[in-house]
Design an enzyme around this catalytic site. Structure first.
Site, PDB file in Angstrom:
ATOM      1  N   LYS A 127       0.841  -1.215   0.000  1.00 61.46           N
ATOM      2  CA  LYS A 127       0.000   0.000   0.000  1.00 61.46           C
ATOM      3  C   LYS A 127       0.871   1.258   0.000  1.00 61.46           C
ATOM      4  CE  LYS A 127      -3.574  -2.762   2.116  1.00 61.46           C
ATOM      5  NZ  LYS A 127      -4.709  -2.870   3.019  1.00 61.46           N
TER       6      LYS A 127
ATOM      7  N   GLY B 119      -7.245  -4.846   7.405  1.00 59.13           N
ATOM      8  CA  GLY B 119      -6.601  -3.925   8.331  1.00 59.13           C
ATOM      9  C   GLY B 119      -7.317  -3.786   9.672  1.00 59.13           C
TER      10      GLY B 119
END
Ligand code: PGA
Length: 253
Positions: free
Chosen positions: A12, A174
């Site tokens: 990311k 996450g």
């Protein structure tokens, strides 16, 4: 026949070039002897080229986190499949839920990106998955089905052979809340069934389906034990060489 397991790390928007090179050197050392598992990492765009140089001669593959469907032109801020191909990216991640959620990605734009990537000879990690709200409403299968039909529109059998699907329930990304192996397996089975129907039994049988969403060294083994889970797309735990290597080495647990 069992499909070759595929573990990919999605970094990311993390790691400067220097940090990326540190991590990749550690990964090269700790995964040197790895066989029978395919490994890929997706650093941010700024680190792709230096990481690609560092990976020469290594079996770790490189992936872009996104791309635009045009080859070149006046598209400020975008990166084309040709550019990823040039620096030895083997894969592109397309349709990640963060792209859908924060950057307006739709099934239609996902489809354009997938087609462009495959046309340029990249392989694709195509992400699908429902939100918590959709799961609670009981429409998770419908959502995944819509994403698959939309994302793969007009793609023939040959193209599908260069595709991996990643099932990533948004509520598990996450959050530390992994889907149970059974919850994941039931959607993976559904996806394979859908691909059997859309394409052919052979395509469906050979298709690798990764699970993504809070994968850790602790839960990888029980996920990989499921018949239809062929790998993982790892976010947070891929930012550290030790935890990512332990995930890749799930067979040794
Ligand atoms: P996570 O991210 O492992 O940090 O949950 C997974 C992903 O978004 O691919």
């Amino acid at each position: 026949m069992k499909r070759l397991p595929f573990i990919a790390g999605n970094w990311k928007m993390n790691k400067t070039v220097e940090e990326a090179l540190d991590l990749v050197r550690s990964l090269k050392a700790s995964l040197k002897d790895i066989k029978d598992v395919e490994v890929a990492i997706a650093p941010p765009f700024t680190a792709l080229h230096p990481v690609s140089q560092e990976l020469k001669g290594s079996s770790i593959h490189l992936a872009g986190q996104n791309l635009f469907w045009e080859e070149k032109g006046a598209f400020t801020g975008e990166i084309s499949p040709v550019m990823l191909k040039e620096i030895n990216c083997r894969y592109a991640i397309i349709g990640h839920s963060e792209r859908r959620q924060f950057f307006g990605e739709t099934d239609e734009t996902v489809n354009r990106r997938i087609r462009a990537a495959l046309n340029q000879g990249l392989r694709v990690i195509f992400c699908v998955g429902e939100t918590l709200q959709e799961r609670e409403k009981g429409i998770n299968f419908l959502v995944v089905e819509r994403q698959i039909e939309g994302g793969l529109k007009d793609l023939g059998e040959k193209a599908i052979q260069s595709l991996v699907i990643a099932y990533e329930p948004v509520w598990a990304i996450g959050t530390g809340k992994t889907a149970t192996p059974q919850q994941a397996e039931e959607v993976h089975q559904f996806i394979r069934q859908k691909m059997r129907f859309l394409y052919s039994p052979k395509i469906a049988e050979n298709l690798r389906i990764q699970y993504g969403g809070s994968v850790t060294p602790e839960n990888i083994k029980s996920l990989m034990d499921q018949e239809d889970i062929d790998g993982a797309l790892v976010g947070g735990a891929s930012l550290n060489a030790d935890s990512f290597s332990r995930i890749v080495r799930f067979k040794e647990m």
